[in-house]
Scaffold this motif. Structure first.
Motif, short mmCIF file in Angstrom:
data_model
loop_
_atom_site.label_atom_id
_atom_site.label_comp_id
_atom_site.label_asym_id
_atom_site.label_seq_id
_atom_site.Cartn_x
_atom_site.Cartn_y
_atom_site.Cartn_z
N CYS A 1 56.49 -17.57 -24.87
CA CYS A 1 56.16 -17.81 -25.87
C CYS A 1 57.86 -18.27 -26.73
N GLU B 1 54.73 -10.42 -25.22
CA GLU B 1 53.61 -9.65 -25.28
C GLU B 1 52.86 -9.70 -23.82
N THR B 2 53.17 -10.50 -22.92
CA THR B 2 52.36 -10.63 -21.41
C THR B 2 53.16 -9.69 -20.41
N CYS C 1 56.36 -14.16 -31.01
CA CYS C 1 55.43 -13.57 -30.04
C CYS C 1 55.06 -11.88 -30.69
N ASP C 2 53.72 -12.06 -30.64
CA ASP C 2 53.15 -10.59 -31.56
C ASP C 2 54.07 -9.78 -32.20
N CYS D 1 50.62 -17.83 -28.94
CA CYS D 1 49.39 -18.18 -28.69
C CYS D 1 48.71 -19.02 -29.90
N ALA E 1 49.93 -13.34 -33.07
CA ALA E 1 51.23 -13.98 -33.31
C ALA E 1 50.94 -14.86 -34.65
FE1 FES Z 1 53.31 -14.46 -27.12
FE2 FES Z 1 50.56 -14.52 -27.39
S1 FES Z 1 51.67 -13.97 -25.60
S2 FES Z 1 52.23 -14.89 -28.79
#
Ligand code: FES
Length: 577
Positions: A56, A88-89, A124-125, A197, A203
Protein backbone atom coordinates in the motif's frame (compact mmCIF):
# COMPACT_ATOMS: atom_id res chain seq x y z
CA UNK A 1 2.36 33.88 17.21
CA UNK A 2 4.81 33.79 14.28
CA UNK A 3 8.17 32.20 14.77
CA UNK A 4 11.60 33.74 14.20
CA UNK A 5 14.70 31.89 13.09
CA UNK A 6 16.04 31.99 16.63
CA UNK A 7 12.85 30.35 17.93
CA UNK A 8 13.20 27.29 15.75
CA UNK A 9 13.41 24.15 17.78
CA UNK A 10 16.23 22.91 15.55
CA UNK A 11 18.27 26.03 16.36
CA UNK A 12 19.04 24.45 19.72
CA UNK A 13 20.97 21.77 17.85
CA UNK A 14 22.62 23.87 15.17
CA UNK A 15 22.95 27.52 16.21
CA UNK A 16 25.06 27.74 19.41
CA UNK A 17 28.81 28.31 19.19
CA UNK A 18 29.63 25.36 21.43
CA UNK A 19 31.15 21.91 21.20
CA UNK A 20 27.83 20.01 20.98
CA UNK A 21 26.57 22.12 18.11
CA UNK A 22 29.94 21.80 16.41
CA UNK A 23 29.30 18.04 16.54
CA UNK A 24 25.82 18.39 15.04
CA UNK A 25 26.99 20.70 12.25
CA UNK A 26 30.07 18.68 11.39
CA UNK A 27 27.96 15.55 11.07
CA UNK A 28 25.66 17.29 8.61
CA UNK A 29 28.76 18.31 6.66
CA UNK A 30 29.84 14.66 6.74
CA UNK A 31 26.73 14.02 4.60
CA UNK A 32 27.82 16.59 2.04
CA UNK A 33 25.73 19.49 3.33
CA UNK A 34 26.82 23.10 3.70
CA UNK A 35 25.64 25.58 6.36
CA UNK A 36 23.46 27.24 3.74
CA UNK A 37 21.52 23.96 3.52
CA UNK A 38 20.23 24.37 7.08
CA UNK A 39 20.97 27.85 8.43
CA UNK A 40 17.76 29.78 8.98
CA UNK A 41 15.67 26.94 7.61
CA UNK A 42 13.03 24.90 9.49
CA UNK A 43 14.04 21.25 9.66
CA UNK A 44 11.16 19.13 8.39
CA UNK A 45 11.00 15.44 9.28
CA UNK A 46 9.45 13.33 6.54
CA UNK A 47 8.28 10.29 8.50
CA UNK A 48 8.09 7.56 5.90
CA UNK A 49 6.36 4.23 6.56
CA UNK A 50 7.65 2.70 3.31
CA UNK A 51 8.64 -0.96 3.36
CA UNK A 52 9.02 -3.77 0.86
CA UNK A 53 6.38 -5.63 2.84
CA UNK A 54 3.82 -2.87 2.50
CA UNK A 55 2.33 -2.83 -1.01
CA UNK A 56 0.00 0.00 0.00
CA UNK A 57 3.02 2.28 0.53
CA UNK A 58 5.12 1.03 -2.40
CA UNK A 59 5.15 4.53 -3.93
CA UNK A 60 6.38 6.26 -0.77
CA UNK A 61 10.04 6.56 -1.72
CA UNK A 62 9.03 8.60 -4.77
CA UNK A 63 6.45 10.56 -2.78
CA UNK A 64 9.01 11.35 -0.08
CA UNK A 65 11.17 12.87 -2.84
CA UNK A 66 8.14 14.96 -3.91
CA UNK A 67 7.65 16.16 -0.33
CA UNK A 68 11.33 17.06 -0.01
CA UNK A 69 11.15 19.03 -3.26
CA UNK A 70 8.33 21.09 -1.79
CA UNK A 71 10.18 21.64 1.48
CA UNK A 72 13.25 22.89 -0.42
CA UNK A 73 11.11 25.20 -2.55
CA UNK A 74 9.59 26.76 0.55
CA UNK A 75 12.96 27.31 2.21
CA UNK A 76 13.03 24.36 4.57
CA UNK A 77 15.53 21.59 5.18
CA UNK A 78 13.92 18.14 4.75
CA UNK A 79 15.17 15.01 6.46
CA UNK A 80 13.59 11.65 5.74
CA UNK A 81 13.18 9.28 8.66
CA UNK A 82 11.88 5.70 8.43
CA UNK A 83 9.15 4.50 10.75
CA UNK A 84 7.75 1.00 11.21
CA UNK A 85 5.41 0.29 8.30
CA UNK A 86 2.74 -1.75 10.16
CA UNK A 87 1.40 -3.21 6.94
CA UNK A 88 -2.03 -4.76 7.21
CA UNK A 89 -1.44 -7.90 5.21
CA UNK A 90 1.80 -9.41 6.44
CA UNK A 91 2.07 -8.28 10.07
CA UNK A 92 1.12 -11.08 12.48
CA UNK A 93 -0.61 -11.84 14.73
CA UNK A 94 -2.25 -8.54 13.79
CA UNK A 95 -1.18 -5.04 12.80
CA UNK A 96 -3.22 -3.67 15.70
CA UNK A 97 -0.65 -5.09 18.10
CA UNK A 98 1.83 -2.61 16.62
CA UNK A 99 -0.25 0.56 16.17
CA UNK A 100 0.89 1.76 19.58
CA UNK A 101 4.50 0.87 18.77
CA UNK A 102 4.31 3.17 15.73
CA UNK A 103 2.72 5.85 17.91
CA UNK A 104 5.54 5.58 20.45
CA UNK A 105 8.17 5.56 17.72
CA UNK A 106 6.64 8.63 16.07
CA UNK A 107 6.46 10.59 19.31
CA UNK A 108 9.97 9.74 20.41
CA UNK A 109 11.49 10.20 16.96
CA UNK A 110 10.07 13.70 16.78
CA UNK A 111 11.02 14.59 20.34
CA UNK A 112 14.56 13.28 20.18
CA UNK A 113 15.52 14.83 16.83
CA UNK A 114 16.03 18.43 15.68
CA UNK A 115 12.65 18.68 13.93
CA UNK A 116 10.57 21.83 13.61
CA UNK A 117 7.70 20.21 11.74
CA UNK A 118 6.78 16.84 10.26
CA UNK A 119 5.02 15.33 7.27
CA UNK A 120 3.52 12.00 8.27
CA UNK A 121 3.35 9.49 5.41
CA UNK A 122 0.85 6.73 6.05
CA UNK A 123 -2.38 5.22 4.85
CA UNK A 124 -2.46 1.45 5.37
CA UNK A 125 -4.94 0.97 8.23
CA UNK A 126 -3.03 1.37 11.51
CA UNK A 127 -0.44 3.76 10.14
CA UNK A 128 -2.85 6.71 10.15
CA UNK A 129 -3.84 6.51 13.82
CA UNK A 130 -0.35 5.40 14.88
CA UNK A 131 1.39 8.36 13.23
CA UNK A 132 -1.27 10.86 14.27
CA UNK A 133 -1.40 9.68 17.90
CA UNK A 134 2.38 9.98 18.25
CA UNK A 135 2.60 13.34 16.52
CA UNK A 136 -0.26 14.75 18.61
CA UNK A 137 1.67 13.85 21.73
CA UNK A 138 4.89 15.32 20.33
CA UNK A 139 3.13 18.57 19.47
CA UNK A 140 5.21 20.05 16.61
CA UNK A 141 3.40 21.28 13.46
CA UNK A 142 2.38 18.36 11.28
CA UNK A 143 0.64 17.48 8.02
CA UNK A 144 -0.72 14.03 7.28
CA UNK A 145 0.03 12.72 3.77
CA UNK A 146 -2.39 9.90 2.91
CA UNK A 147 -1.13 7.13 0.62
CA UNK A 148 -4.28 7.26 -1.51
CA UNK A 149 -6.46 4.34 -2.59
CA UNK A 150 -5.29 1.88 -5.23
CA UNK A 151 -7.08 1.55 -8.59
CA UNK A 152 -10.31 -0.43 -8.90
CA UNK A 153 -9.83 -4.19 -9.02
CA UNK A 154 -10.73 -5.97 -12.22
CA UNK A 155 -11.12 -9.60 -13.27
CA UNK A 156 -12.92 -11.11 -16.25
CA UNK A 157 -14.82 -7.91 -16.93
CA UNK A 158 -15.94 -7.56 -13.32
CA UNK A 159 -15.00 -4.85 -10.83
CA UNK A 160 -13.32 -6.22 -7.71
CA UNK A 161 -13.24 -4.46 -4.35
CA UNK A 162 -10.51 -4.93 -1.76
CA UNK A 163 -11.42 -7.35 0.95
CA UNK A 164 -15.15 -7.60 0.34
CA UNK A 165 -14.72 -9.47 -2.96
CA UNK A 166 -12.03 -11.67 -1.43
CA UNK A 167 -14.56 -12.86 1.19
CA UNK A 168 -17.31 -13.18 -1.41
CA UNK A 169 -15.27 -15.17 -3.91
CA UNK A 170 -13.78 -17.29 -1.12
CA UNK A 171 -17.26 -18.37 -0.05
CA UNK A 172 -17.95 -19.32 -3.66
CA UNK A 173 -14.69 -21.25 -3.80
CA UNK A 174 -15.60 -23.08 -0.59
CA UNK A 175 -18.93 -23.90 -2.17
CA UNK A 176 -16.99 -25.46 -5.10
CA UNK A 177 -18.12 -22.84 -7.63
CA UNK A 178 -14.68 -21.42 -8.64
CA UNK A 179 -11.84 -23.23 -10.44
CA UNK A 180 -8.12 -22.90 -9.65
CA UNK A 181 -7.55 -20.81 -12.79
CA UNK A 182 -10.39 -18.45 -11.94
CA UNK A 183 -9.12 -18.12 -8.39
CA UNK A 184 -5.64 -17.17 -9.68
CA UNK A 185 -7.31 -14.56 -11.88
CA UNK A 186 -9.05 -13.05 -8.87
CA UNK A 187 -5.74 -13.04 -6.96
CA UNK A 188 -4.05 -11.13 -9.76
CA UNK A 189 -6.90 -8.70 -10.39
CA UNK A 190 -7.97 -7.60 -6.94
CA UNK A 191 -4.98 -5.33 -6.20
CA UNK A 192 -3.78 -3.71 -9.43
CA UNK A 193 -1.66 -0.78 -8.25
CA UNK A 194 0.11 0.63 -5.23
CA UNK A 195 -2.10 2.41 -2.74
CA UNK A 196 -4.47 1.44 0.03
CA UNK A 197 -7.57 -0.76 -0.16
CA UNK A 198 -10.05 0.96 -2.46
CA UNK A 199 -13.26 0.14 -0.66
CA UNK A 200 -14.37 2.38 2.21
CA UNK A 201 -12.41 0.11 4.54
CA UNK A 202 -10.27 1.08 7.46
CA UNK A 203 -7.60 2.79 5.36
CA UNK A 204 -10.01 5.08 3.47
CA UNK A 205 -12.03 5.68 6.61
CA UNK A 206 -8.98 6.70 8.61
CA UNK A 207 -7.52 8.97 5.96
CA UNK A 208 -10.95 10.62 5.62
CA UNK A 209 -10.97 11.08 9.39
CA UNK A 210 -7.47 12.60 9.29
CA UNK A 211 -8.68 15.07 6.66
CA UNK A 212 -11.87 15.86 8.60
CA UNK A 213 -9.74 16.49 11.69
CA UNK A 214 -8.04 19.19 9.65
CA UNK A 215 -4.71 17.39 9.36
CA UNK A 216 -4.53 16.92 5.54
CA UNK A 217 -4.46 19.34 2.65
CA UNK A 218 -8.03 19.77 1.33
CA UNK A 219 -9.13 16.80 -0.75
CA UNK A 220 -5.89 14.90 -0.18
CA UNK A 221 -7.40 11.73 1.25
CA UNK A 222 -9.49 10.94 -1.84
CA UNK A 223 -6.76 11.21 -4.51
CA UNK A 224 -5.95 7.77 -5.96
CA UNK A 225 -2.35 6.77 -5.26
CA UNK A 226 -1.59 6.36 -8.97
CA UNK A 227 -3.04 9.75 -9.98
CA UNK A 228 -0.51 12.46 -10.89
CA UNK A 229 -2.41 14.70 -8.52
CA UNK A 230 -1.08 12.57 -5.69
CA UNK A 231 2.46 13.67 -6.54
CA UNK A 232 1.39 17.31 -6.65
CA UNK A 233 -0.38 16.95 -3.32
CA UNK A 234 2.80 15.46 -1.85
CA UNK A 235 4.90 18.39 -3.02
CA UNK A 236 2.29 20.78 -1.65
CA UNK A 237 2.56 19.05 1.74
CA UNK A 238 6.27 19.86 1.68
CA UNK A 239 5.64 23.51 0.84
CA UNK A 240 2.87 23.96 3.36
CA UNK A 241 4.59 22.40 6.37
CA UNK A 242 7.38 24.97 6.17
CA UNK A 243 4.86 27.78 6.38
CA UNK A 244 3.10 26.00 9.24
CA UNK A 245 6.34 26.07 11.23
CA UNK A 246 6.70 29.84 10.75
CA UNK A 247 3.02 30.28 11.63
CA UNK A 248 3.52 28.06 14.70
CA UNK A 249 0.37 26.17 13.69
CA UNK A 250 0.66 23.30 16.16
CA UNK A 251 -1.75 20.32 16.23
CA UNK A 252 -3.40 21.39 19.49
CA UNK A 253 -4.89 24.31 17.52
CA UNK A 254 -6.31 21.88 14.96
CA UNK A 255 -7.43 18.77 16.84
CA UNK A 256 -10.06 20.08 19.23
CA UNK A 257 -13.46 18.86 20.48
CA UNK A 258 -14.99 20.53 17.41
CA UNK A 259 -12.71 18.83 14.88
CA UNK A 260 -12.99 15.46 16.63
CA UNK A 261 -16.77 15.75 16.34
CA UNK A 262 -16.42 16.75 12.68
CA UNK A 263 -14.29 13.65 12.10
CA UNK A 264 -16.87 11.42 13.77
CA UNK A 265 -19.71 12.88 11.65
CA UNK A 266 -17.69 12.45 8.47
CA UNK A 267 -16.85 8.87 9.47
CA UNK A 268 -20.55 8.10 9.90
CA UNK A 269 -21.46 9.75 6.60
CA UNK A 270 -18.86 7.72 4.72
CA UNK A 271 -20.06 4.34 5.98
CA UNK A 272 -16.92 3.97 7.98
CA UNK A 273 -15.05 0.90 9.11
CA UNK A 274 -15.86 -0.25 12.62
CA UNK A 275 -12.17 0.19 13.38
CA UNK A 276 -12.79 3.94 13.18
CA UNK A 277 -14.37 3.79 16.61
CA UNK A 278 -11.23 2.53 18.34
CA UNK A 279 -8.84 4.79 16.46
CA UNK A 280 -10.98 7.91 16.79
CA UNK A 281 -11.28 7.42 20.53
CA UNK A 282 -7.52 6.90 20.79
CA UNK A 283 -6.55 9.90 18.63
CA UNK A 284 -9.00 12.18 20.42
CA UNK A 285 -7.68 11.14 23.83
CA UNK A 286 -4.13 11.98 22.75
CA UNK A 287 -5.38 15.49 21.99
CA UNK A 288 -7.05 15.66 25.39
CA UNK A 289 -10.53 15.32 23.86
CA UNK A 290 -12.77 12.89 25.70
CA UNK A 291 -14.89 11.43 22.91
CA UNK A 292 -17.12 8.56 24.13
CA UNK A 293 -18.85 5.55 22.61
CA UNK A 294 -22.22 7.06 23.52
CA UNK A 295 -21.42 10.26 21.59
CA UNK A 296 -20.42 8.17 18.60
CA UNK A 297 -23.68 6.23 18.81
CA UNK A 298 -25.65 9.48 18.98
CA UNK A 299 -23.80 10.80 15.91
CA UNK A 300 -24.40 7.44 14.23
CA UNK A 301 -28.15 7.83 14.77
CA UNK A 302 -28.28 11.41 13.50
CA UNK A 303 -25.90 11.28 10.52
CA UNK A 304 -27.12 9.83 7.22
CA UNK A 305 -24.75 7.61 5.27
CA UNK A 306 -24.24 9.48 2.00
CA UNK A 307 -21.08 7.94 0.50
CA UNK A 308 -22.36 5.18 -1.76
CA UNK A 309 -19.11 3.23 -1.67
CA UNK A 310 -18.60 -0.43 -0.89
CA UNK A 311 -18.87 -2.23 1.47
CA UNK A 312 -21.77 -0.21 2.94
CA UNK A 313 -22.83 1.30 -0.39
CA UNK A 314 -25.39 -0.12 -2.75
CA UNK A 315 -23.72 -0.97 -6.02
CA UNK A 316 -20.20 -1.30 -7.30
CA UNK A 317 -18.76 2.12 -6.48
CA UNK A 318 -15.26 2.26 -5.05
CA UNK A 319 -12.86 4.99 -3.89
CA UNK A 320 -11.88 5.86 -7.46
CA UNK A 321 -15.55 6.65 -8.17
CA UNK A 322 -15.72 8.64 -4.94
CA UNK A 323 -12.78 10.76 -6.12
CA UNK A 324 -14.34 11.40 -9.54
CA UNK A 325 -17.61 12.30 -7.81
CA UNK A 326 -15.88 15.13 -5.94
CA UNK A 327 -14.14 13.31 -3.09
CA UNK A 328 -14.21 14.12 0.58
CA UNK A 329 -14.49 17.89 0.09
CA UNK A 330 -17.74 17.37 -1.81
CA UNK A 331 -19.02 15.02 0.88
CA UNK A 332 -18.17 17.50 3.64
CA UNK A 333 -19.83 20.28 1.65
CA UNK A 334 -22.99 18.14 1.52
CA UNK A 335 -22.86 17.84 5.31
CA UNK A 336 -22.67 21.64 5.50
CA UNK A 337 -23.37 23.12 8.91
CA UNK A 338 -23.72 19.71 10.52
CA UNK A 339 -19.96 20.23 10.70
CA UNK A 340 -18.25 22.95 12.69
CA UNK A 341 -17.04 24.94 9.71
CA UNK A 342 -14.97 27.27 11.88
CA UNK A 343 -12.56 24.47 12.78
CA UNK A 344 -8.96 25.28 11.83
CA UNK A 345 -7.09 23.10 9.33
CA UNK A 346 -3.45 22.69 8.35
CA UNK A 347 -4.05 25.30 5.65
CA UNK A 348 -4.41 27.92 8.38
CA UNK A 349 -7.92 28.50 7.02
CA UNK A 350 -11.20 27.28 8.46
CA UNK A 351 -12.79 24.06 7.26
CA UNK A 352 -15.57 26.14 5.74
CA UNK A 353 -13.09 28.17 3.67
CA UNK A 354 -11.41 24.99 2.38
CA UNK A 355 -14.79 23.65 1.23
CA UNK A 356 -15.68 26.69 -0.85
CA UNK A 357 -16.40 25.66 -4.43
CA UNK A 358 -16.57 21.95 -3.63
CA UNK A 359 -19.06 20.22 -5.91
CA UNK A 360 -20.66 16.82 -6.30
CA UNK A 361 -20.23 15.48 -9.85
CA UNK A 362 -22.16 12.25 -9.37
CA UNK A 363 -25.00 12.37 -6.88
CA UNK A 364 -25.45 8.62 -6.93
CA UNK A 365 -21.96 8.20 -5.43
CA UNK A 366 -22.07 11.18 -3.07
CA UNK A 367 -25.72 11.37 -2.21
CA UNK A 368 -27.62 14.47 -1.08
CA UNK A 369 -28.83 14.36 2.52
CA UNK A 370 -32.36 13.99 1.14
CA UNK A 371 -31.48 10.70 -0.60
CA UNK A 372 -29.02 8.87 1.63
CA UNK A 373 -27.82 5.31 1.20
CA UNK A 374 -29.01 4.71 4.70
CA UNK A 375 -30.93 7.14 6.87
CA UNK A 376 -28.66 6.70 9.89
CA UNK A 377 -24.89 6.59 10.08
CA UNK A 378 -22.93 3.46 9.65
CA UNK A 379 -22.20 2.38 13.21
CA UNK A 380 -24.26 1.52 16.22
CA UNK A 381 -23.07 0.98 19.78
CA UNK A 382 -24.75 -1.79 21.76
CA UNK A 383 -25.02 -2.33 25.50
CA UNK A 384 -26.42 -5.22 27.49
CA UNK A 385 -25.41 -8.01 29.82
CA UNK A 386 -23.05 -9.39 27.16
CA UNK A 387 -21.29 -6.07 26.60
CA UNK A 388 -21.66 -3.72 29.60
CA UNK A 389 -18.85 -1.49 28.27
CA UNK A 390 -20.13 -1.55 24.73
CA UNK A 391 -19.95 -3.38 21.43
CA UNK A 392 -20.19 -2.18 17.86
CA UNK A 393 -22.16 -3.26 14.80
CA UNK A 394 -22.39 -1.90 11.29
CA UNK A 395 -26.13 -1.98 10.50
CA UNK A 396 -25.71 -0.78 6.94
CA UNK A 397 -23.46 -3.73 6.09
CA UNK A 398 -25.77 -6.46 7.36
CA UNK A 399 -29.12 -7.87 6.33
CA UNK A 400 -32.04 -6.14 8.08
CA UNK A 401 -33.50 -9.48 9.12
CA UNK A 402 -30.76 -9.74 11.76
CA UNK A 403 -31.47 -6.37 13.36
CA UNK A 404 -33.75 -8.12 15.83
CA UNK A 405 -32.68 -11.70 16.24
CA UNK A 406 -32.68 -14.38 18.91
CA UNK A 407 -30.97 -17.75 18.67
CA UNK A 408 -28.86 -20.35 20.45
CA UNK A 409 -25.16 -19.62 20.98
CA UNK A 410 -22.50 -21.67 19.23
CA UNK A 411 -19.36 -20.75 21.16
CA UNK A 412 -15.69 -21.14 20.23
CA UNK A 413 -12.76 -20.40 22.53
CA UNK A 414 -10.13 -19.97 19.84
CA UNK A 415 -9.81 -19.20 16.15
CA UNK A 416 -8.31 -22.63 15.26
CA UNK A 417 -11.17 -24.39 17.07
CA UNK A 418 -13.71 -22.29 15.18
CA UNK A 419 -11.97 -22.74 11.83
CA UNK A 420 -11.98 -26.53 12.18
CA UNK A 421 -15.67 -26.53 13.07
CA UNK A 422 -16.82 -24.27 10.22
CA UNK A 423 -15.11 -26.52 7.68
CA UNK A 424 -17.02 -29.54 9.00
CA UNK A 425 -19.91 -30.10 6.61
CA UNK A 426 -21.74 -32.07 9.32
CA UNK A 427 -21.56 -29.33 11.95
CA UNK A 428 -24.82 -29.15 13.91
CA UNK A 429 -25.74 -25.56 13.08
CA UNK A 430 -28.83 -23.73 11.83
CA UNK A 431 -29.19 -20.27 10.25
CA UNK A 432 -30.67 -19.09 13.56
CA UNK A 433 -27.57 -19.95 15.56
CA UNK A 434 -25.47 -17.10 16.94
CA UNK A 435 -21.81 -17.86 16.37
CA UNK A 436 -19.49 -16.58 19.10
CA UNK A 437 -15.71 -16.30 19.13
CA UNK A 438 -14.02 -15.30 22.34
CA UNK A 439 -10.44 -14.69 23.47
CA UNK A 440 -9.96 -12.43 20.45
CA UNK A 441 -9.85 -9.03 22.17
CA UNK A 442 -6.94 -6.66 22.91
CA UNK A 443 -5.32 -9.08 25.37
CA UNK A 444 -6.88 -12.34 24.22
CA UNK A 445 -6.09 -12.10 20.50
CA UNK A 446 -3.57 -10.75 21.32
CA UNK A 447 -3.89 -7.35 19.67
CA UNK A 448 -7.57 -7.73 18.79
CA UNK A 449 -7.18 -9.34 15.37
CA UNK A 450 -9.65 -8.79 12.52
CA UNK A 451 -11.38 -12.12 13.04
CA UNK A 452 -14.80 -10.63 13.70
CA UNK A 453 -16.34 -11.59 10.36
CA UNK A 454 -16.45 -15.22 11.47
CA UNK A 455 -16.70 -17.52 8.45
CA UNK A 456 -20.15 -18.96 7.78
CA UNK A 457 -20.08 -22.74 8.46
CA UNK A 458 -19.71 -24.79 5.31
CA UNK A 459 -22.87 -26.67 6.24
CA UNK A 460 -24.83 -23.42 5.86
CA UNK A 461 -22.90 -22.21 2.81
CA UNK A 462 -23.94 -25.37 0.98
CA UNK A 463 -27.56 -24.57 1.83
CA UNK A 464 -27.13 -21.14 0.24
CA UNK A 465 -26.79 -19.04 3.42
CA UNK A 466 -24.29 -16.17 3.29
CA UNK A 467 -24.96 -14.34 6.58
CA UNK A 468 -25.75 -15.12 10.22
CA UNK A 469 -25.45 -13.30 13.53
CA UNK A 470 -21.89 -13.43 14.82
CA UNK A 471 -20.39 -11.98 18.00
CA UNK A 472 -16.81 -11.55 19.15
CA UNK A 473 -14.47 -9.32 21.10
CA UNK A 474 -12.34 -9.10 17.93
CA UNK A 475 -12.28 -6.35 15.32
CA UNK A 476 -13.33 -6.75 11.69
CA UNK A 477 -11.69 -5.52 8.54
CA UNK A 478 -13.26 -2.34 7.26
CA UNK A 479 -13.84 -4.13 3.97
CA UNK A 480 -15.92 -6.83 5.66
CA UNK A 481 -19.67 -7.06 5.92
CA UNK A 482 -22.37 -9.12 7.56
CA UNK A 483 -24.26 -9.32 10.85
CA UNK A 484 -21.15 -9.11 13.01
CA UNK A 485 -21.14 -7.69 16.53
CA UNK A 486 -17.60 -6.63 17.39
CA UNK A 487 -15.40 -5.08 20.09
CA UNK A 488 -17.38 -6.65 22.95
CA UNK A 489 -16.07 -4.99 26.11
CA UNK A 490 -14.82 -5.93 28.54
CA UNK A 491 -13.22 -8.73 26.55
CA UNK A 492 -13.63 -12.39 27.48
CA UNK A 493 -9.91 -12.88 28.19
CA UNK A 494 -10.18 -10.70 31.28
CA UNK A 495 -13.48 -12.24 32.38
CA UNK A 496 -15.98 -10.12 30.44
CA UNK A 497 -19.47 -11.66 30.18
CA UNK A 498 -18.68 -13.26 26.81
CA UNK A 499 -16.40 -15.62 28.79
CA UNK A 500 -19.46 -16.90 30.68
CA UNK A 501 -21.59 -17.80 27.67
CA UNK A 502 -22.24 -21.52 26.98
CA UNK A 503 -23.34 -23.43 23.89
CA UNK A 504 -27.10 -23.36 23.59
CA UNK A 505 -27.64 -20.21 25.74
CA UNK A 506 -30.16 -17.94 24.03
CA UNK A 507 -28.67 -14.67 22.77
CA UNK A 508 -30.75 -11.70 21.68
CA UNK A 509 -29.77 -8.74 19.52
CA UNK A 510 -32.15 -5.78 19.46
CA UNK A 511 -30.47 -3.23 17.25
CA UNK A 512 -33.21 -0.56 17.29
CA UNK A 513 -32.92 -0.51 21.07
CA UNK A 514 -29.15 -0.98 21.01
CA UNK A 515 -29.23 -4.12 23.19
CA UNK A 516 -27.19 -7.33 23.18
CA UNK A 517 -28.02 -9.81 25.93
CA UNK A 518 -27.66 -13.43 26.91
CA UNK A 519 -31.02 -14.67 28.15
CA UNK A 520 -29.53 -16.40 31.17
CA UNK A 521 -30.76 -15.81 34.74
CA UNK A 522 -28.58 -13.38 36.69
CA UNK A 523 -27.92 -15.94 39.47
CA UNK A 524 -26.60 -18.41 36.90
CA UNK A 525 -24.36 -15.71 35.35
CA UNK A 526 -22.96 -14.92 38.81
CA UNK A 527 -22.29 -18.62 39.50
CA UNK A 528 -20.40 -18.91 36.21
CA UNK A 529 -18.46 -15.73 37.01
CA UNK A 530 -17.39 -17.15 40.39
CA UNK A 531 -16.15 -20.32 38.68
CA UNK A 532 -14.25 -18.50 35.89
CA UNK A 533 -10.45 -18.75 35.95
CA UNK A 534 -8.17 -16.18 34.32
CA UNK A 535 -5.94 -17.61 31.56
CA UNK A 536 -2.15 -17.24 31.54
CA UNK A 537 -0.77 -14.01 30.02
CA UNK A 538 0.07 -14.35 26.31
CA UNK A 539 3.58 -12.90 26.59
CA UNK A 540 6.29 -13.16 29.23
CA UNK A 541 8.76 -10.70 27.68
CA UNK A 542 9.29 -8.03 25.07
CA UNK A 543 6.85 -5.70 23.39
CA UNK A 544 3.99 -8.18 23.77
CA UNK A 545 4.49 -8.15 27.53
CA UNK A 546 4.40 -4.35 27.56
CA UNK A 547 1.25 -4.45 25.44
CA UNK A 548 -0.40 -6.94 27.81
CA UNK A 549 0.41 -4.83 30.84
CA UNK A 550 -0.78 -1.50 29.52
CA UNK A 551 -3.29 -1.73 26.67
CA UNK A 552 -6.75 -0.34 27.43
CA UNK A 553 -10.00 -1.96 26.34
CA UNK A 554 -11.76 -1.29 23.02
CA UNK A 555 -14.18 1.26 24.47
CA UNK A 556 -11.18 3.36 25.52
CA UNK A 557 -9.29 3.15 22.25
CA UNK A 558 -6.74 0.39 23.03
CA UNK A 559 -4.00 2.94 23.66
CA UNK A 560 -1.38 2.31 26.34
CA UNK A 561 -2.49 3.77 29.65
CA UNK A 562 0.91 5.43 30.18
CA UNK A 563 0.68 7.33 26.88
CA UNK A 564 -2.55 9.12 27.76
CA UNK A 565 -2.15 12.80 28.66
CA UNK A 566 -3.65 12.28 32.13
CA UNK A 567 -0.92 9.78 33.01
CA UNK A 568 1.50 12.65 33.53
CA UNK A 569 3.85 15.06 31.85
CA UNK A 570 6.70 14.09 29.53
CA UNK A 571 10.16 15.39 30.31
CA UNK A 572 9.66 18.16 27.76
CA UNK A 573 12.32 19.12 25.25
CA UNK A 574 15.69 17.36 25.41
CA UNK A 575 17.95 19.65 27.46
CA UNK A 576 21.28 17.80 27.51
CA UNK A 577 23.14 19.31 24.58
FE1 FES B 1 -3.11 -1.73 3.29
FE2 FES B 1 -5.77 -2.53 3.10
S1 FES B 1 -3.95 -3.76 3.20
S2 FES B 1 -4.89 -0.56 3.26
Amino acid sequence: MKKNVDDLRSARWFAPDDLRSFGHRSRLMQMGLDPQDWEGRPVIGVLNTWSELNPCHAHFRERAADVKKGVHQAGGFPVELPAISVDETFTKPTSMLYRNLLAMETEEMIRSHPLDGVVLMGGCDKTTPGLVMGALSAGVPMIYLPAGPMLRGNYAGKILGSGSDAWKYWDERRAGNISDAEWLGVEGGIARSYGTCMTMGTASTMTAIAEALGLCLPGASSIPAADAGHMRMSTNCGRRIVDMVWENLTPDLIVTPASARNAAIVAMATGCSTNAVIHLLAMAKRAGVNLTLDELDALGRSTPLIANVRPSGKGDYLMEDFFYAGGLRALMAQLGDRLDLAAVTVTGKSLGETLEGAQVYNDDVIRPLSNPVYHEGSLAVLRGNLCPDGAVIKPAACDERFWVHEGPALVFDSYPEMKKAVDDENLDVTPDHVMVLRNAGPLGGPGMPEWGMLPIPKALIKQGHRDMLRISDARMSGTSYGACVLHVAPESYIGGPLALLKNGDRVRLDLPNRRLDMLVPEAEIEARRAAWKAPEPRYERGYGWLFGKHVTQANEGCDFDFLLPEFGKTAGEPDIF
